[in-house]
Scaffold this motif. Structure first.
Motif, PDB file in Angstrom:
ATOM      1  N   PHE A   1      21.229  -7.001 -32.421  1.00 20.68           N
ATOM      2  CA  PHE A   1      19.789  -6.803 -32.312  1.00 20.68           C
ATOM      3  C   PHE A   1      19.061  -7.620 -33.369  1.00 20.68           C
ATOM      4  O   PHE A   1      19.521  -7.759 -34.502  1.00 20.68           O
ATOM      5  CB  PHE A   1      19.423  -5.332 -32.519  1.00 20.68           C
ATOM      6  CG  PHE A   1      19.820  -4.421 -31.394  1.00 20.68           C
ATOM      7  CD1 PHE A   1      20.923  -3.599 -31.515  1.00 20.68           C
ATOM      8  CD2 PHE A   1      19.081  -4.396 -30.223  1.00 20.68           C
ATOM      9  CE1 PHE A   1      21.294  -2.745 -30.474  1.00 20.68           C
ATOM     10  CE2 PHE A   1      19.441  -3.556 -29.175  1.00 20.68           C
ATOM     11  CZ  PHE A   1      20.554  -2.741 -29.318  1.00 20.68           C
TER      12      PHE A   1
ATOM     13  N   TYR B   1      20.800  -7.118 -36.794  1.00 14.89           N
ATOM     14  CA  TYR B   1      21.687  -5.972 -36.839  1.00 14.89           C
ATOM     15  C   TYR B   1      22.818  -6.145 -35.835  1.00 14.89           C
ATOM     16  O   TYR B   1      22.699  -6.856 -34.843  1.00 14.89           O
ATOM     17  CB  TYR B   1      20.924  -4.687 -36.457  1.00 14.89           C
ATOM     18  CG  TYR B   1      19.922  -4.190 -37.463  1.00 14.89           C
ATOM     19  CD1 TYR B   1      18.596  -4.629 -37.438  1.00 14.89           C
ATOM     20  CD2 TYR B   1      20.281  -3.255 -38.428  1.00 14.89           C
ATOM     21  CE1 TYR B   1      17.673  -4.152 -38.353  1.00 14.89           C
ATOM     22  CE2 TYR B   1      19.353  -2.759 -39.340  1.00 14.89           C
ATOM     23  CZ  TYR B   1      18.058  -3.226 -39.292  1.00 14.89           C
ATOM     24  OH  TYR B   1      17.148  -2.739 -40.201  1.00 14.89           O
TER      25      TYR B   1
ATOM     26  N   GLY C   1      16.923  -1.629 -26.912  1.00 18.04           N
ATOM     27  CA  GLY C   1      16.928  -1.602 -28.360  1.00 18.04           C
ATOM     28  C   GLY C   1      16.323  -0.317 -28.887  1.00 18.04           C
ATOM     29  O   GLY C   1      15.572   0.364 -28.178  1.00 18.04           O
ATOM     30  N   PRO C   2      16.637   0.053 -30.123  1.00 17.12           N
ATOM     31  CA  PRO C   2      16.008   1.240 -30.726  1.00 17.12           C
ATOM     32  C   PRO C   2      14.493   1.065 -30.795  1.00 17.12           C
ATOM     33  O   PRO C   2      14.008  -0.023 -31.117  1.00 17.12           O
ATOM     34  CB  PRO C   2      16.624   1.293 -32.128  1.00 17.12           C
ATOM     35  CG  PRO C   2      17.886   0.499 -32.030  1.00 17.12           C
ATOM     36  CD  PRO C   2      17.599  -0.584 -31.039  1.00 17.12           C
TER      37      PRO C   2
ATOM     38  N   PHE D   1      12.456  -3.510 -32.704  1.00 22.14           N
ATOM     39  CA  PHE D   1      13.686  -4.120 -32.240  1.00 22.14           C
ATOM     40  C   PHE D   1      13.497  -4.844 -30.910  1.00 22.14           C
ATOM     41  O   PHE D   1      12.705  -4.430 -30.061  1.00 22.14           O
ATOM     42  CB  PHE D   1      14.765  -3.051 -32.055  1.00 22.14           C
ATOM     43  CG  PHE D   1      15.385  -2.589 -33.335  1.00 22.14           C
ATOM     44  CD1 PHE D   1      14.682  -1.792 -34.224  1.00 22.14           C
ATOM     45  CD2 PHE D   1      16.686  -2.957 -33.664  1.00 22.14           C
ATOM     46  CE1 PHE D   1      15.249  -1.368 -35.409  1.00 22.14           C
ATOM     47  CE2 PHE D   1      17.268  -2.520 -34.850  1.00 22.14           C
ATOM     48  CZ  PHE D   1      16.551  -1.732 -35.725  1.00 22.14           C
ATOM     49  N   GLY D   2      14.298  -5.899 -30.741  1.00 19.67           N
ATOM     50  CA  GLY D   2      14.393  -6.564 -29.451  1.00 19.67           C
ATOM     51  C   GLY D   2      15.373  -5.834 -28.545  1.00 19.67           C
ATOM     52  O   GLY D   2      15.954  -4.821 -28.934  1.00 19.67           O
TER      53      GLY D   2
END
Lengths: 111, 112
Positions: free
Chosen positions: B91, B35, A43-44, B103-104
């Motif tokens: 996400f 997201y 993930g980001p 974020f995951g």
């Protein structure tokens, strides 16, 4: 939905060089400008962020430069390392927490 | 803290099936975001919650998508029925104040 324009799409830099990624936004209500780093399959991850009341913020080798009048901001990576190879996203959000992301820049740092 | 937890990490399903993606935010974070990331459209905000209440769902693509947050430690994103164009990485992110988002690892969804 794209309100943040990011360039370049891809960037190749030699080890030890400076990587520069640029972003431009349109909405003057944006007041928070983060940069995210994303490795493949992950993930980001939040890297560094700036508010418009300052023109520059530095954390280690990473610096954000912010130009409020031009509605532009950029990420500088000094002394770029192969481990910095990743995709970088700029983003912007305002009081409504609606984060808008740039399209991303794939950075490759050659050893 | 373990960070944001998402499950499953990978999901492969057939068109028309129901898909449920799960997210556990960082403890104490009041905001939760969903997201979707694709090559064509990049990272898109679908919906976000504040204190378990949906605040903005304008990014949800259509009625086939729904999201719930029954309590502060759990949220789901459901697609029913799923279509091949839903294939993407989804996400979940959480935030204490709304702007600094974590974020995951994402769920990679493939609909065949």
């Amino acid at each position: 939905q794209q309100q943040v324009k990011q360039s370049p799409q891809s960037l190749i830099v030699q080890k030890g060089g400076i990587s520069i990624i640029n972003c431009a936004y349109e909405n003057t209500a944006f007041d928070y400008f983060p940069w995210y780093q994303q490795f493949p399959g992950k993930g980001p991850a939040l890297l560094i962020a700036i508010r418009p009341d300052v023109s520059e913020k530095k954390e280690g080798r990473f610096t954000i430069s912010f130009n409020k009048s031009a509605k532009q901001f950029s990420l500088h990576i000094m002394d770029s390392q192969p481990g910095d190879s990743a995709t970088y996203f700029c983003a912007a959000s305002g009081g409504n927490n609606d984060m808008r992301f740039g399209a991303g820049t794939r950075l490759t740092v050659k050893p | 803290d373990a960070g944001v937890i998402q499950s499953p990490r990978h999901e492969v399903t057939e068109m028309g099936q129901e898909v449920t993606l799960r997210c556990k935010p960082i403890s104490g974070h009041d905001y939760l975001f969903w997201y979707r990331q694709t090559m064509m459209r990049g990272l898109e905000l679908l919906i976000y919650f504040n204190n378990n209440v949906p605040i903005d769902d304008s990014g949800m693509p259509e009625d086939r998508f729904s999201a719930k947050m029954p309590n502060a430690s759990f949220s789901t994103l459901k697609i029913q029925p799923s279509e091949p164009r839903d294939s993407a990485v989804y996400f979940c992110a959480s935030s204490l104040l709304g702007f600094e988002q974590y974020f995951g690892p994402g769920t990679r969804l493939t609909v065949t």
